[in-house]
Design a protein around this motif. Sequence first.
Motif, PDB file in Angstrom:
ATOM      1  N   PHE A 294       0.826  -1.212   0.000  1.00  0.00           N
ATOM      2  CA  PHE A 294       0.000   0.000   0.000  1.00  0.00           C
ATOM      3  C   PHE A 294       0.861   1.264   0.000  1.00  0.00           C
ATOM      4  CE2 PHE A 294      -3.514  -2.792   1.255  1.00  0.00           C
ATOM      5  CZ  PHE A 294      -4.536  -2.247   0.506  1.00  0.00           C
ATOM      6  N   PHE A 295       2.051   1.202   0.598  1.00  0.00           N
ATOM      7  CA  PHE A 295       2.947   2.361   0.561  1.00  0.00           C
ATOM      8  C   PHE A 295       3.387   2.640  -0.877  1.00  0.00           C
ATOM      9  CE2 PHE A 295       7.125   4.410   0.914  1.00  0.00           C
ATOM     10  CZ  PHE A 295       6.802   5.482   1.747  1.00  0.00           C
ATOM     11  N   ILE A 296       3.700   1.593  -1.616  1.00  0.00           N
ATOM     12  CA  ILE A 296       4.079   1.753  -3.028  1.00  0.00           C
ATOM     13  C   ILE A 296       2.928   2.325  -3.836  1.00  0.00           C
ATOM     14  CG2 ILE A 296       4.635   0.428  -5.129  1.00  0.00           C
ATOM     15  CD1 ILE A 296       6.333  -1.398  -3.383  1.00  0.00           C
ATOM     16  N   ALA A 426      -6.632   7.943   0.829  1.00  0.00           N
ATOM     17  CA  ALA A 426      -7.236   6.620   1.004  1.00  0.00           C
ATOM     18  C   ALA A 426      -6.186   5.578   1.369  1.00  0.00           C
ATOM     19  CB  ALA A 426      -7.975   6.212  -0.276  1.00  0.00           C
ATOM     20  N   PHE A 427      -5.109   5.509   0.578  1.00  0.00           N
ATOM     21  CA  PHE A 427      -4.083   4.495   0.819  1.00  0.00           C
ATOM     22  C   PHE A 427      -3.123   4.905   1.938  1.00  0.00           C
ATOM     23  CE2 PHE A 427      -4.880   3.735  -3.899  1.00  0.00           C
ATOM     24  CZ  PHE A 427      -5.898   2.827  -3.625  1.00  0.00           C
ATOM     25  N   GLY A 428      -2.978   6.216   2.146  1.00  0.00           N
ATOM     26  CA  GLY A 428      -2.155   6.682   3.254  1.00  0.00           C
ATOM     27  C   GLY A 428      -2.756   6.278   4.595  1.00  0.00           C
ATOM     28  N   GLY A 432      -1.463   3.688   7.607  1.00  0.00           N
ATOM     29  CA  GLY A 432      -1.501   3.974   9.037  1.00  0.00           C
ATOM     30  C   GLY A 432      -2.197   2.874   9.820  1.00  0.00           C
ATOM     31  N   ILE A 433      -3.309   2.358   9.287  1.00  0.00           N
ATOM     32  CA  ILE A 433      -4.050   1.277   9.951  1.00  0.00           C
ATOM     33  C   ILE A 433      -3.182   0.023  10.045  1.00  0.00           C
ATOM     34  CG2 ILE A 433      -6.008  -0.298   9.705  1.00  0.00           C
ATOM     35  CD1 ILE A 433      -7.547   2.062   8.425  1.00  0.00           C
TER      36      ILE A 433
END
Length: 460
Positions: A294-296, A426-428, A432-433
């Motif tokens: 998700f970071f990518i 959204a992905f950031g 975090g989650i």
Amino acid sequence: MSIWPYLQKIDHTADTRFLGWVIASFSLGQMVASPMFGWWSNYRPRKEPLIISLFISVAANCLYAYVHVPASHNKYYMLVARGLVGFGAGNVAVIRAYIAGATCLHERTSAMANTSAFQALGFILGPVFQTCFAILGEKGVTWETIQLQINMYTAPALLGAFLGFLNIILIIVILREHRVDDTGRQCTSINNEEVRRDDIQIPQINIDQVAVVTTNVLFFVILFIFALFETILTPLTMDMYAWTAVQAVLYDGIILAALGIEAVLVFIGIKSLAKLIGERPVLLGGFVITWIGFFILLPWGNQFPKIQWQDLHNHTIPNTTFGEIIITLWQSPRDLREGPTGCPIIQAWCLYTPMIHLSQFITSVVLIGIGYPCSNVMAYTIYSKILGPKPQGVYMGWLTASGSAARILGPVYISQVYTSWGPRWAFGLVCGIVLLSITLLGVVYKRLIAFSIRNGTIQE
């Protein structure tokens, strides 16, 4: 995949808001039923809840095939049918509890991974069957005597009813009650019709509730992030790469099928990996790989997506309801007309958010396809070991219910955040989650051990 066009066909008053309720009704039904069937399986032979739940599924699928018959309120009949199908699917808790009770510690991971592999196989084959049934068309064949229409919309439900009936026969003929403790010795089972006198009694020691709650939270997060990912897949690719709806449904269908195949391979591989390094490192590794994926996926650089200036409802993702963003995934071929492509101007973030490059997207998909199955199967494998040799029906019911809640809330979250603020937020927030989940896992890491190891019955 054919729910939306079928809903439009049987009831013209149905809108995308109602579609959201129809989609959510399955998970709501499963969330309610899972603890009930789990409790039932703790005190009675497991054949009973399995057969009854399958009977409900068969009846619900048959109802789904007949929702076109009533003169009015057809959409509500579909809502009830899908909710009952989900209610029947609450038997997943019984299945996991059975596997947990029928295997010793060293067999558990392999058995759970095999079950997950077959679930992934179903995930692959389901859309394939739907595609094959498309040759029947909307009209199909009608059996006038019983008012049964067999077409591209009802055939999947009828196949589901047939398979459910077949499973009932298999359970009656083949399934037998079997319970062992963590070492593999036969245990007294209150849900076994024939209890042997020489069976070993189950130790009456308290379960580590902190570990139980933590695993439920982790399982919720796992299914939450995958549910939102598969929900946003089509809208994201249409916005980022200016794919038409036809291209998006085709390419994203291929991506989901490839993810299913990747998951099967991962499930096969992690059985050996877990034996080598243990379940907890694999669980932690799955979360870390998912976070990297998700970071990518976060937008980088200074290249922006193509803007769709013309606001056409049929070709954009409205920024209102869960049902409206889900609709893209259930569009019928007749709705997939060519039109304006790109990121719709009504989503203000399209003007200032960099695009997600295709190579970036594919890399992310591959990593999520590795991290999700690793963390998924390890979560409920560890969970079953924490619970120990006692009947696990109720606890497995709560685990399944937490997963059902995640499948409801995941799409709701992504539909609101993505359309309002874009993929960066959204992905950031997902990153975090996942990071918080990794932290939680680190805090309770030493407590996520088997019941028998915690009580000194077995050495780790």
